[in-house]
Scaffold this active site. Structure first.
Site, PDB file in Angstrom:
ATOM      1  N   GLY A  13      -5.670  -4.325  -9.976  1.00 38.26           N
ATOM      2  CA  GLY A  13      -6.365  -5.352 -10.919  1.00 38.26           C
ATOM      3  C   GLY A  13      -6.765  -4.707 -12.214  1.00 38.26           C
ATOM      4  O   GLY A  13      -7.336  -5.437 -13.087  1.00 38.26           O
ATOM      5  N   ASP A  61      -5.685   4.087  -3.585  1.00 35.16           N
ATOM      6  CA  ASP A  61      -4.128   3.979  -3.881  1.00 35.16           C
ATOM      7  C   ASP A  61      -3.712   3.127  -2.453  1.00 35.16           C
ATOM      8  O   ASP A  61      -3.774   3.537  -1.286  1.00 35.16           O
ATOM      9  CB  ASP A  61      -3.574   5.441  -3.545  1.00 35.16           C
ATOM     10  CG  ASP A  61      -2.088   5.429  -3.544  1.00 35.16           C
ATOM     11  OD1 ASP A  61      -1.440   4.587  -3.111  1.00 35.16           O
ATOM     12  OD2 ASP A  61      -1.484   6.661  -3.710  1.00 35.16           O
ATOM     13  N   SER A 141       7.726 -12.054  -6.647  1.00 35.94           N
ATOM     14  CA  SER A 141       8.543 -11.984  -7.787  1.00 35.94           C
ATOM     15  C   SER A 141       9.695 -13.123  -7.736  1.00 35.94           C
ATOM     16  O   SER A 141       9.998 -13.569  -6.595  1.00 35.94           O
ATOM     17  CB  SER A 141       9.148 -10.754  -8.010  1.00 35.94           C
ATOM     18  OG  SER A 141      10.033 -10.245  -8.897  1.00 35.94           O
ATOM     19  N   TYR A 154      13.585  -3.219  -4.776  1.00 29.67           N
ATOM     20  CA  TYR A 154      12.532  -4.081  -5.216  1.00 29.67           C
ATOM     21  C   TYR A 154      12.763  -5.486  -4.714  1.00 29.67           C
ATOM     22  O   TYR A 154      11.710  -5.986  -4.240  1.00 29.67           O
ATOM     23  CB  TYR A 154      12.505  -3.932  -6.843  1.00 29.67           C
ATOM     24  CG  TYR A 154      11.293  -4.847  -7.607  1.00 29.67           C
ATOM     25  CD1 TYR A 154      10.053  -4.320  -7.412  1.00 29.67           C
ATOM     26  CD2 TYR A 154      11.635  -5.970  -8.062  1.00 29.67           C
ATOM     27  CE1 TYR A 154       9.233  -5.271  -7.971  1.00 29.67           C
ATOM     28  CE2 TYR A 154      10.557  -6.764  -8.649  1.00 29.67           C
ATOM     29  CZ  TYR A 154       9.310  -6.596  -8.645  1.00 29.67           C
ATOM     30  OH  TYR A 154       8.351  -7.142  -9.057  1.00 29.67           O
ATOM     31  N   LYS A 158      10.215  -7.793  -2.182  1.00 28.71           N
ATOM     32  CA  LYS A 158       9.662  -8.715  -2.599  1.00 28.71           C
ATOM     33  C   LYS A 158      10.045 -10.023  -1.566  1.00 28.71           C
ATOM     34  O   LYS A 158       9.303 -11.026  -1.335  1.00 28.71           O
ATOM     35  CB  LYS A 158       9.802  -9.115  -4.026  1.00 28.71           C
ATOM     36  CG  LYS A 158       9.202  -8.245  -4.859  1.00 28.71           C
ATOM     37  CD  LYS A 158       7.591  -8.114  -4.739  1.00 28.71           C
ATOM     38  CE  LYS A 158       7.234  -7.539  -6.107  1.00 28.71           C
ATOM     39  NZ  LYS A 158       5.588  -7.441  -5.719  1.00 28.71           N
TER      40      LYS A 158
END
Length: 257
Positions: A13, A61, A141, A154, A158
């Site tokens: 954030g 992390d 995404s 990726y 997702k």
């Protein structure tokens, strides 16, 4: 969509979309813990949010289970309870086709986009289930709905995050908890500026060409803004979104219609 009295955890954030989400939740009354790995980015985010005691930075992390769990605990220690979990940590630092991807890139990308959500959500459920209320919002995404070639790890991560969210929605619905995904389109954050040239090379273009590619896929003729993604998260985090669960809300300018 008033969140007064509610608390939220926003992983990742301190920059980009995550920072916009934190800002929106704060402006609608929530108290927020944001996580990040970098003190400089964290301090800059706190200054920009300018929310005093209503926002707390947790250096963590999220790919490490202990750190992810500590972030959840920080919300309770700081504000007494947990209501909303936004799993925003994600991204990639290397891009490759299925034929060329290395084991290391594959596992690191899945850890960043999928393990982080699992570790954080699993620990949060130990709090949300007993109180029989809560919201989980996972940031996927457009690549989790309609992937581009060359982004295999990726896109796979997702897609998997959407599947995890749908299973979770069915498991926790009886406890008054909703679980949803938001799927942003291309947003030109500082992360995209940093990593975009690598993705562009895999797609056989340069960074300006990559941006033109993403814009060309939209119905709106422009990239998505961080505040537009944050508005979708606000809906899903609020009472107004209580009837929505297991959904995958596209905020991509019509890219995946």
């Amino acid at each position: 969509m008033d969140l007064t009295g509610k608390t939220a955890l926003v992983t990742g954030g301190t920059r980009g979309i995550g920072l916009a989400i934190a800002d929106t939740l704060l402006r609608h009354g929530a108290r927020v813990v944001v996580t990040g790995r970098d003190r400089e980015h964290g301090d800059r985010a706190l200054a920009r949010l300018d929310a005093g005691d209503d926002v707390t930075l947790c250096l963590a992390d999220a790919t490490l289970r202990a750190d992810a769990e500590r972030a959840v605990d920080t919300v309770v220690e700081r504000y007494g309870h947990l209501d909303v979990v936004v799993n925003n940590v994600g991204g990639a630092t290397d891009f490759a086709t299925v034929a060329d991807i290395t084991d290391d890139v594959w596992h690191r990308t899945l850890a960043l986009n999928l393990d982080t959500a699992l570790y954080t959500t699993r620990h949060a459920l130990s709090l949300l289930v007993p109180q029989r209320s809560g919201r989980v919002v996972n940031i996927s995404s457009m690549e989790g709905r309609d992937p581009d070639p060359g982004l295999c790890a990726y896109a796979a991560a997702k897609h998997a995050l959407i599947g995890l969210t749908r299973v979770l929605a069915k498991e926790v619905g009886p406890y008054g908890i909703t679980a949803n995904c938001v799927c942003p389109g291309a947003v030109e954050t500082d992360w995209v500026v940093e990593q975009g040239p690598r993705a562009a090379r895999v797609l056989g273009t340069d960074y300006p060409g990559l941006i033109r590619h993403f814009v060309g896929r939209t119905a709106t003729g422009r990239l998505t803004r961080p505040d537009e993604v944050a508005a979708a998260v606000l809906l899903l985090a609020s009472h107004a979104g209580s009837g929505i669960t297991g959904a995958c809300l596209a905020v991509d300018g019509g890219t995946t219609v």
